[in-house]
Design a protein around this motif. Structure first.
Motif, PDB file in Angstrom:
ATOM      1  N   VAL A  12       0.822  -1.210   0.000  1.00 21.99           N
ATOM      2  CA  VAL A  12       0.000   0.000   0.000  1.00 21.99           C
ATOM      3  C   VAL A  12       0.855   1.259   0.000  1.00 21.99           C
ATOM      4  CG1 VAL A  12      -1.898  -1.131   1.243  1.00 21.99           C
ATOM      5  CG2 VAL A  12      -0.157   0.138   2.529  1.00 21.99           C
ATOM      6  N   ALA A  13       0.240   2.341  -0.465  1.00 21.13           N
ATOM      7  CA  ALA A  13       0.779   3.687  -0.323  1.00 21.13           C
ATOM      8  C   ALA A  13      -0.403   4.633  -0.458  1.00 21.13           C
ATOM      9  CB  ALA A  13       1.839   4.000  -1.368  1.00 21.13           C
ATOM     10  N   ALA A  14      -0.394   5.732   0.302  1.00 27.02           N
ATOM     11  CA  ALA A  14      -1.480   6.710   0.247  1.00 27.02           C
ATOM     12  C   ALA A  14      -0.961   8.031  -0.302  1.00 27.02           C
ATOM     13  CB  ALA A  14      -2.082   6.909   1.633  1.00 27.02           C
ATOM     14  N   TYR A  15      -1.814   8.700  -1.059  1.00 21.95           N
ATOM     15  CA  TYR A  15      -1.455   9.960  -1.709  1.00 21.95           C
ATOM     16  C   TYR A  15      -2.569  10.971  -1.501  1.00 21.95           C
ATOM     17  CZ  TYR A  15       1.772   6.792  -4.108  1.00 21.95           C
ATOM     18  OH  TYR A  15       2.730   5.849  -4.383  1.00 21.95           O
ATOM     19  N   ASP A  16      -2.203  12.240  -1.330  1.00 25.06           N
ATOM     20  CA  ASP A  16      -3.232  13.268  -1.205  1.00 25.06           C
ATOM     21  C   ASP A  16      -3.727  13.678  -2.584  1.00 25.06           C
ATOM     22  OD1 ASP A  16      -1.394  15.077  -2.323  1.00 25.06           O
ATOM     23  OD2 ASP A  16      -0.881  15.986  -0.410  1.00 25.06           O
ATOM     24  N   GLY A  17      -4.619  14.651  -2.613  1.00 27.32           N
ATOM     25  CA  GLY A  17      -5.230  15.049  -3.877  1.00 27.32           C
ATOM     26  C   GLY A  17      -4.281  15.646  -4.888  1.00 27.32           C
ATOM     27  N   LEU A  18      -3.082  16.041  -4.441  1.00 25.70           N
ATOM     28  CA  LEU A  18      -2.076  16.606  -5.343  1.00 25.70           C
ATOM     29  C   LEU A  18      -1.021  15.580  -5.742  1.00 25.70           C
ATOM     30  CD1 LEU A  18      -1.539  20.082  -3.626  1.00 25.70           C
ATOM     31  CD2 LEU A  18      -2.968  19.551  -5.617  1.00 25.70           C
ATOM     32  N   GLY A  19      -1.177  14.358  -5.236  1.00 23.82           N
ATOM     33  CA  GLY A  19      -0.230  13.307  -5.576  1.00 23.82           C
ATOM     34  C   GLY A  19       0.937  13.181  -4.630  1.00 23.82           C
ATOM     35  N   LYS A  20       0.945  13.952  -3.551  1.00 25.01           N
ATOM     36  CA  LYS A  20       2.021  13.873  -2.569  1.00 25.01           C
ATOM     37  C   LYS A  20       1.815  12.649  -1.685  1.00 25.01           C
ATOM     38  CE  LYS A  20       4.308  16.532   1.092  1.00 25.01           C
ATOM     39  NZ  LYS A  20       4.293  17.806   1.865  1.00 25.01           N
ATOM     40  N   VAL A  21       2.912  11.960  -1.374  1.00 21.55           N
ATOM     41  CA  VAL A  21       2.831  10.755  -0.553  1.00 21.55           C
ATOM     42  C   VAL A  21       2.457  11.121   0.879  1.00 21.55           C
ATOM     43  CG1 VAL A  21       4.090   8.786   0.385  1.00 21.55           C
ATOM     44  CG2 VAL A  21       4.532   9.542  -1.948  1.00 21.55           C
ATOM     45  N   SER A  22       1.381  10.533   1.379  1.00 21.01           N
ATOM     46  CA  SER A  22       0.984  10.733   2.771  1.00 21.01           C
ATOM     47  C   SER A  22       1.234   9.481   3.612  1.00 21.01           C
ATOM     48  CB  SER A  22      -0.493  11.134   2.859  1.00 21.01           C
ATOM     49  OG  SER A  22      -1.325  10.182   2.221  1.00 21.01           O
ATOM     50  N   TYR A  23       1.467   8.354   2.954  1.00 24.77           N
ATOM     51  CA  TYR A  23       1.798   7.101   3.639  1.00 24.77           C
ATOM     52  C   TYR A  23       2.700   6.339   2.682  1.00 24.77           C
ATOM     53  CZ  TYR A  23       0.969   3.144   6.826  1.00 24.77           C
ATOM     54  OH  TYR A  23       1.101   2.126   7.748  1.00 24.77           O
ATOM     55  N   ALA A  24       3.971   6.259   3.024  1.00 27.41           N
ATOM     56  CA  ALA A  24       4.965   5.699   2.115  1.00 27.41           C
ATOM     57  C   ALA A  24       4.720   4.223   1.838  1.00 27.41           C
ATOM     58  CB  ALA A  24       6.362   5.887   2.698  1.00 27.41           C
ATOM     59  N   PRO A  25       5.155   3.725   0.670  1.00 25.87           N
ATOM     60  CA  PRO A  25       4.945   2.320   0.310  1.00 25.87           C
ATOM     61  C   PRO A  25       5.435   1.356   1.373  1.00 25.87           C
ATOM     62  CG  PRO A  25       5.741   3.545  -1.586  1.00 25.87           C
ATOM     63  CD  PRO A  25       5.829   4.468  -0.411  1.00 25.87           C
ATOM     64  N   VAL A  26       4.588   0.382   1.710  1.00 25.22           N
ATOM     65  CA  VAL A  26       4.912  -0.602   2.730  1.00 25.22           C
ATOM     66  C   VAL A  26       3.986  -1.796   2.549  1.00 25.22           C
ATOM     67  CG1 VAL A  26       3.275   0.287   4.445  1.00 25.22           C
ATOM     68  CG2 VAL A  26       5.376  -0.836   5.227  1.00 25.22           C
ATOM     69  N   VAL A  27       4.338  -2.926   3.131  1.00 26.91           N
ATOM     70  CA  VAL A  27       3.457  -4.083   3.099  1.00 26.91           C
ATOM     71  C   VAL A  27       2.757  -4.174   4.447  1.00 26.91           C
ATOM     72  CG1 VAL A  27       5.329  -5.660   3.781  1.00 26.91           C
ATOM     73  CG2 VAL A  27       3.290  -6.567   2.677  1.00 26.91           C
ATOM     74  N   VAL A  28       1.421  -4.333   4.428  1.00 33.37           N
ATOM     75  CA  VAL A  28       0.624  -4.331   5.648  1.00 33.37           C
ATOM     76  C   VAL A  28      -0.360  -5.494   5.634  1.00 33.37           C
ATOM     77  CG1 VAL A  28       0.775  -1.818   5.861  1.00 33.37           C
ATOM     78  CG2 VAL A  28      -1.184  -2.844   4.664  1.00 33.37           C
ATOM     79  N   ASP A  29      -1.018  -5.724   6.791  1.00 30.76           N
ATOM     80  CA  ASP A  29      -2.074  -6.727   6.843  1.00 30.76           C
ATOM     81  C   ASP A  29      -3.408  -6.078   6.463  1.00 30.76           C
ATOM     82  OD1 ASP A  29      -2.838  -5.243   9.096  1.00 30.76           O
ATOM     83  OD2 ASP A  29      -2.029  -6.699  10.505  1.00 30.76           O
ATOM     84  N   LEU A  30      -4.446  -6.895   6.349  1.00 31.35           N
ATOM     85  CA  LEU A  30      -5.742  -6.395   5.906  1.00 31.35           C
ATOM     86  C   LEU A  30      -6.309  -5.362   6.873  1.00 31.35           C
ATOM     87  CD1 LEU A  30      -8.126  -6.457   3.971  1.00 31.35           C
ATOM     88  CD2 LEU A  30      -9.012  -8.459   5.205  1.00 31.35           C
ATOM     89  N   GLU A  31      -6.140  -5.577   8.159  1.00 32.46           N
ATOM     90  CA  GLU A  31      -6.697  -4.643   9.141  1.00 32.46           C
ATOM     91  C   GLU A  31      -6.083  -3.254   9.000  1.00 32.46           C
ATOM     92  OE1 GLU A  31      -7.334  -4.231  13.996  1.00 32.46           O
ATOM     93  OE2 GLU A  31      -6.419  -6.023  13.144  1.00 32.46           O
ATOM     94  N   THR A  32      -4.771  -3.194   8.813  1.00 33.37           N
ATOM     95  CA  THR A  32      -4.108  -1.905   8.626  1.00 33.37           C
ATOM     96  C   THR A  32      -4.566  -1.243   7.334  1.00 33.37           C
ATOM     97  OG1 THR A  32      -2.165  -2.684   9.829  1.00 33.37           O
ATOM     98  CG2 THR A  32      -1.873  -0.749   8.445  1.00 33.37           C
ATOM     99  N   ALA A  33      -4.708  -2.034   6.277  1.00 29.64           N
ATOM    100  CA  ALA A  33      -5.171  -1.505   4.999  1.00 29.64           C
ATOM    101  C   ALA A  33      -6.586  -0.932   5.133  1.00 29.64           C
ATOM    102  CB  ALA A  33      -5.141  -2.592   3.932  1.00 29.64           C
ATOM    103  N   MET A  34      -7.432  -1.598   5.901  1.00 26.76           N
ATOM    104  CA  MET A  34      -8.788  -1.104   6.125  1.00 26.76           C
ATOM    105  C   MET A  34      -8.771   0.257   6.824  1.00 26.76           C
ATOM    106  SD  MET A  34     -10.396  -4.772   7.295  1.00 26.76           S
ATOM    107  CE  MET A  34     -11.685  -4.041   8.293  1.00 26.76           C
ATOM    108  N   GLY A  35      -7.898   0.417   7.806  1.00 31.53           N
ATOM    109  CA  GLY A  35      -7.782   1.692   8.495  1.00 31.53           C
ATOM    110  C   GLY A  35      -7.340   2.807   7.569  1.00 31.53           C
TER     111      GLY A  35
END
Length: 226
Positions: free
Chosen positions: A127-150
């Protein structure tokens, strides 16, 4: 400037030729092969060049998908891109599959915040999260399903091969779902490379887990004392 983009990070073996000055694709070749990228990548590149009516020497830059994704596929694509860049004396840019998927989702959903999520099998979810401008808000990492849901609860859009599973598990029926593929369209990698610019740093694979191949230490012989 003409740019050659390569993607071998997932099931596809893809290449396209992109005119950076005119911001348009000139030719492409995409094969859904699953595995075996090393055997067909140069043919795919040749087909993309032929479709564009150009040759390798006409390329002024390269872009390559650096993962996360298939360990072997990523290694093949990055190695070829770096080799061609060296031969052509041209810059090469690495684009992550998560960034590319998020970019496509922002284009589709008018700039909303995006969680890009790729199914990593037994290793979890990339997973990785990005804001509306494409800036990384959560850097690429491997997570479990519960973390991904959050993470999904904080996003407006979830995209990638794990998107639907995450949304359903989290009970987020109203969450917008982007692509459900493990990689983006090949031209997206070209567009992002041009937009991001070329820093001069060589593309490097983005591995978020250890490789499947392990040294077979049980077969090694004990070292003799001298």
């Amino acid at each position: 400037m003409n740019l050659l983009a390569i993607d071998t990070a997932a099931n596809l073996c893809a290449a396209c030729v992109y005119d950076a000055d005119a911001a348009r694709e000139l030719g492409r070749s995409v094969r859904d092969i699953g595995k075996g990228h090393a055997e067909v990548l140069m043919d795919v590149i040749g087909e993309a060049l032929a479709a564009a009516g150009l040759q390798l020497r006409d390329m002024g830059a390269l872009a390559v998908a650096v993962g996360p994704g298939s360990f072997t596929g990523i290694r093949v694509g990055v190695s070829v891109a770096r080799g061609l860049a060296l031969a052509l004396k041209a810059p090469a840019a690495g684009i992550t599959t998560l960034e590319a998927l998020a970019f496509e989702a922002r284009q589709k959903f008018a700039g909303d915040s995006v969680l890009a999520a790729i199914d990593g099998g037994r290793d979890g979810i990339y997973v990785a999260a990005y804001d509306g401008l494409g800036k990384v808000s959560y850097a690429p990492v491997v997570v479990d399903l519960e973390t991904a849901m959050g993470l999904a609860r904080a996003a407006a859009v979830v995209t990638g091969s794990a998107a639907k599973r995450i949304a359903e598990a989290a009970g987020l029926e109203s969450l917008q779902i982007g692509s459900e593929a493990p990689t983006a369209d090949i031209a997206t990698y070209a567009r992002l490379a041009v937009a991001n610019g070329f820093s001069g740093e060589k593309p490097r694979p983005l591995y978020l887990r250890a490789p499947d191949a392990k040294p077979q230490t049980h077969l090694s012989l004990p070292r003799k004392e001298s």
